[in-house]
Motif scaffolding. Structure first.
Motif, PDB file in Angstrom:
ATOM      1  N   THR A 233      44.824  28.282  41.085  1.00 45.69           N
ATOM      2  CA  THR A 233      45.446  29.560  40.718  1.00 45.69           C
ATOM      3  C   THR A 233      46.009  30.259  41.949  1.00 45.69           C
ATOM      4  O   THR A 233      47.123  30.801  41.919  1.00 45.69           O
ATOM      5  N   ALA A 234      45.254  30.268  43.035  1.00 42.40           N
ATOM      6  CA  ALA A 234      45.728  30.907  44.264  1.00 42.40           C
ATOM      7  C   ALA A 234      46.961  30.190  44.818  1.00 42.40           C
ATOM      8  O   ALA A 234      47.896  30.829  45.323  1.00 42.40           O
TER       9      ALA A 234
ATOM     10  N   LEU B  11      47.730  32.232  52.226  1.00 43.94           N
ATOM     11  CA  LEU B  11      48.155  33.392  51.437  1.00 43.94           C
ATOM     12  C   LEU B  11      48.455  34.590  52.339  1.00 43.94           C
ATOM     13  O   LEU B  11      49.441  35.318  52.121  1.00 43.94           O
TER      14      LEU B  11
ATOM     15  N   PHE C 122      44.040  39.182  37.320  1.00 47.40           N
ATOM     16  CA  PHE C 122      43.205  38.867  38.485  1.00 47.40           C
ATOM     17  C   PHE C 122      42.096  39.896  38.651  1.00 47.40           C
ATOM     18  O   PHE C 122      40.993  39.557  39.098  1.00 47.40           O
TER      19      PHE C 122
ATOM     20  N   TRP D  58      48.239  41.985  45.026  1.00 50.56           N
ATOM     21  CA  TRP D  58      47.988  40.696  44.380  1.00 50.56           C
ATOM     22  C   TRP D  58      47.493  39.656  45.374  1.00 50.56           C
ATOM     23  O   TRP D  58      46.565  38.895  45.083  1.00 50.56           O
ATOM     24  N   VAL D  59      48.095  39.608  46.561  1.00 50.06           N
ATOM     25  CA  VAL D  59      47.623  38.662  47.575  1.00 50.06           C
ATOM     26  C   VAL D  59      46.201  39.006  47.992  1.00 50.06           C
ATOM     27  O   VAL D  59      45.370  38.107  48.211  1.00 50.06           O
TER      28      VAL D  59
ATOM     29  N   LEU E 185      39.701  36.102  45.489  1.00 52.62           N
ATOM     30  CA  LEU E 185      39.442  35.003  44.559  1.00 52.62           C
ATOM     31  C   LEU E 185      39.027  33.739  45.320  1.00 52.62           C
ATOM     32  O   LEU E 185      38.104  33.020  44.906  1.00 52.62           O
TER      33      LEU E 185
ATOM     34  N   ASN F 158      38.244  38.859  39.020  1.00 46.01           N
ATOM     35  CA  ASN F 158      37.498  39.305  40.195  1.00 46.01           C
ATOM     36  C   ASN F 158      36.359  40.226  39.806  1.00 46.01           C
ATOM     37  O   ASN F 158      35.298  40.229  40.453  1.00 46.01           O
TER      38      ASN F 158
ATOM     39  N   GLN G 132      43.964  40.310  46.098  1.00 41.56           N
ATOM     40  CA  GLN G 132      43.111  39.806  45.018  1.00 41.56           C
ATOM     41  C   GLN G 132      42.967  38.283  45.096  1.00 41.56           C
ATOM     42  O   GLN G 132      41.902  37.735  44.789  1.00 41.56           O
ATOM     43  N   ASN G 133      44.037  37.616  45.483  1.00 42.05           N
ATOM     44  CA  ASN G 133      43.960  36.160  45.625  1.00 42.05           C
ATOM     45  C   ASN G 133      43.016  35.759  46.749  1.00 42.05           C
ATOM     46  O   ASN G 133      42.262  34.786  46.623  1.00 42.05           O
TER      47      ASN G 133
ATOM     48  N   ALA H 164      49.905  31.220  42.854  1.00 41.50           N
ATOM     49  CA  ALA H 164      50.296  32.576  43.239  1.00 41.50           C
ATOM     50  C   ALA H 164      51.119  32.568  44.522  1.00 41.50           C
ATOM     51  O   ALA H 164      52.140  33.259  44.643  1.00 41.50           O
TER      52      ALA H 164
END
Length: 530
Positions: A279-280, A352, A242, A310-311, A317, A246, A313-314, A283
């Motif tokens: 993708t999100a 998310l 990710f 990670w969240v 995204l 990004n 980054q999501n 995740a």
């Protein structure tokens, strides 16, 4: 089980009959559905709430009832399927909540409302069959009334069908003074049955018992193949991938760096908008399954920190996907579907964040479902108040290349398809002074079609308050000026964007003179036959 003719039951029967007559007057006699749908919805809500005293004593029902009454406003202004579906959901929830000791979660309510709708299809007829009433104390308790509804109702239906199919039966019934059973009469009776079934759903809701426990209550805390080590390694891998995606978005989307040769910004934006949302979503599903509150993996501090990263980054995204869609709209045009996509992306980002909050705070799955459902309902309710067609039409006209904007060429076919939503934008565009004559002629043709169609709808049974307001706004925009006369369809007609059809040329005749006599046929010979 017996159903007694109490005063409450008789009041509901009277209310149902009144609503059926109102619907007949508004829709069938009016020959169209417009803002009259809001009038019917308001009457339906008031009748239901007035005859549901249990809803008055439950504060949870107050919220649902207030939602139903508020949703009558968009139905009065500009009715649509989303507003009516939300109205029906709120009204049914208001009368069902007093029967539930606790709310549970939105998922069980979706199932409950669906089953309620299916079971209620036979609600009025079941109540009619279950009626019991003794005629007097001296008579035996054998009931005659329950035997009558089915043969009477069925007999009337079949008699109507036979009268419509057989002129002898039909003329005989007319001679006896009964109304003529035509297709319209049968359709009207079926319409009454549909309305009666619908309103009876909320006047006398069915009793349903559902198991509202979520599956996670019985799921094992340790899933096969999901260990602390595997989750830790997966999160490290996912964060690295990710970060790469990004980083490219930061370079090309956010900072405006030049793209590699052969790749346009529109292509880069369009190809990534929807796959990155998928993708999100994947995740979020991974976090839900592998890091449920109480699981061993969710207790490890390193995993929790990696999940937070990670969240985050999501969410970034999703923000990049929104920017991609905006960039694509600037190159091409804005549509109602793209507005809906932007709202959906925002809901994904919120989902998310809610998933992360659930993991960090140990919230239940019911809390997560209700939070997401509440956000979705708020967005849908807001959508019933906004005309996205008018928003997209105004944006496209304002940025059209034909009037010096930086957007794409104006799609007049799309504006014609939007109908009344594009009327103000078409009139504003027509009032521009520096338009190409051919383009101005096409605009006048499209605008004339949209305007006349809107006026005809308003004069018929499809009167809508928002369209009436649009016509008054157009009159104010003109301020005494006259619109260009429509060029007409022309000899061959026009395309949806006003471009005239090009008539096909007639087949050309030979320029050589016709021979004075037919050529002499070649005689058949033996060689020719062979």
């Amino acid at each position: 089980m017996r159903l007694r003719l109490s005063s409450s039951f008789l009041a509901k029967v009277a209310a149902a009959g009144g609503l059926v007559l109102l619907a007949d007057r508004l829709f069938w006699a009016g020959e169209g559905i417009g803002s009259n749908l809001g009038i019917f919805a308001l009457a339906w809500a008031l009748a239901t709430l007035a005859l549901s005293p249990a809803a008055w004593r439950d504060r949870r029902s107050w919220i649902a009832a207030a939602g139903a009454l508020l949703l009558t406003l968009p139905l009065l202004d500009s009715p649509g399927p989303i507003a009516f579906l939300l109205f029906g959901t709120c009204l049914a929830t208001a009368v069902l909540l007093p029967r539930m000791t606790r709310f549970g979660h939105a998922g069980s309510w979706v199932l409950r409302l669906l089953l309620q709708g299916v079971v209620s299809l036979i609600g009025p007829w079941r109540d009619l069959i279950r009626l019991r009433k003794p005629f007097s104390r001296g008579l035996p308790r054998q009931r005659i009334l329950p035997l009558l509804p089915l043969p009477l109702f069925g007999g009337v239906v079949f008699l109507a069908l036979f009268a419509n199919a057989n002129p002898v039966i039909g003329d005989a019934l007319v001679a006896l003074g009964t109304p003529r059973f035509e297709d319209a009469t049968i359709g009207r009776m079926l319409f009454w049955g549909v309305i009666l079934t619908a309103v009876w759903t909320t006047l006398r809701p069915r009793r349903l018992r559902l198991v509202s426990n979520l599956p996670e209550a019985t799921m094992p805390q340790a899933l096969p193949g999901v260990t602390t080590g595997s989750v830790l390694l997966a999160l490290l891998t996912f964060n690295a991938l990710f970060a790469l995606q990004n980083g490219l978005d930061i370079a090309f989307l956010w900072s405006g760096a030049p793209l590699p040769a052969g790749v346009s910004l529109a292509e880069y934006a369009h190809r990534g908008a929807y796959p990155l949302i998928a993708t999100a979503l994947l995740a979020g599903l991974f976090v839900l399954v592998a890091l449920r509150p109480g699981s061993e993996t969710a207790k490890v501090p390193a995993i929790r920190r990696l999940v937070v990263l990670w969240v985050a980054q999501n969410v970034f995204l999703v923000a990049s996907s929104i920017l991609r869609t905006i960039d694509y709209v600037e190159v091409y045009s804005l549509t109602e579907l793209r507005i809906a996509a932007l709202l959906w992306m925002a809901l994904v980002a919120l989902g998310l964040v809610l998933i992360l909050w659930r993991m960090l705070r140990g919230r239940s799955a019911a809390w997560l479902i209700n939070a997401n459902a509440g956000a979705a309902l708020l967005v849908l309710a807001a959508c019933t108040m906004v005309d996205f067609g008018a928003v997209s039409a105004a944006w496209n006209v304002r940025h059209a290349r034909e009037i010096g904007g930086k957007g794409a060429g104006l799609d007049l076919c799309y504006l014609a398809w939007q109908g009344p939503s594009a009327l103000r934008s078409l009139v504003a565009l027509e009032l521009e002074n520096d338009l190409d004559p051919g383009f101005a002629e096409r605009i006048a043709w499209v605008r004339h079609r949209v305007l006349t169609d809107t006026i005809e709808r308003q004069r018929g049974g499809e009167w809508i308050r928002r369209n009436d307001r649009r016509l008054r706004q157009v009159a104010a925009m003109l301020a005494g000026r006259k619109l260009r006369a429509s060029p007409g369809d022309g000899p061959a007609g026009r395309h949806c964007d006003g471009t005239p059809f090009t008539p096909e040329p007639a087949p050309a005749l030979s320029a050589s003179p016709l021979p004075n006599r037919m050529p002499t046929p070649t005689p058949l010979t033996n060689e020719a036959v062979r």
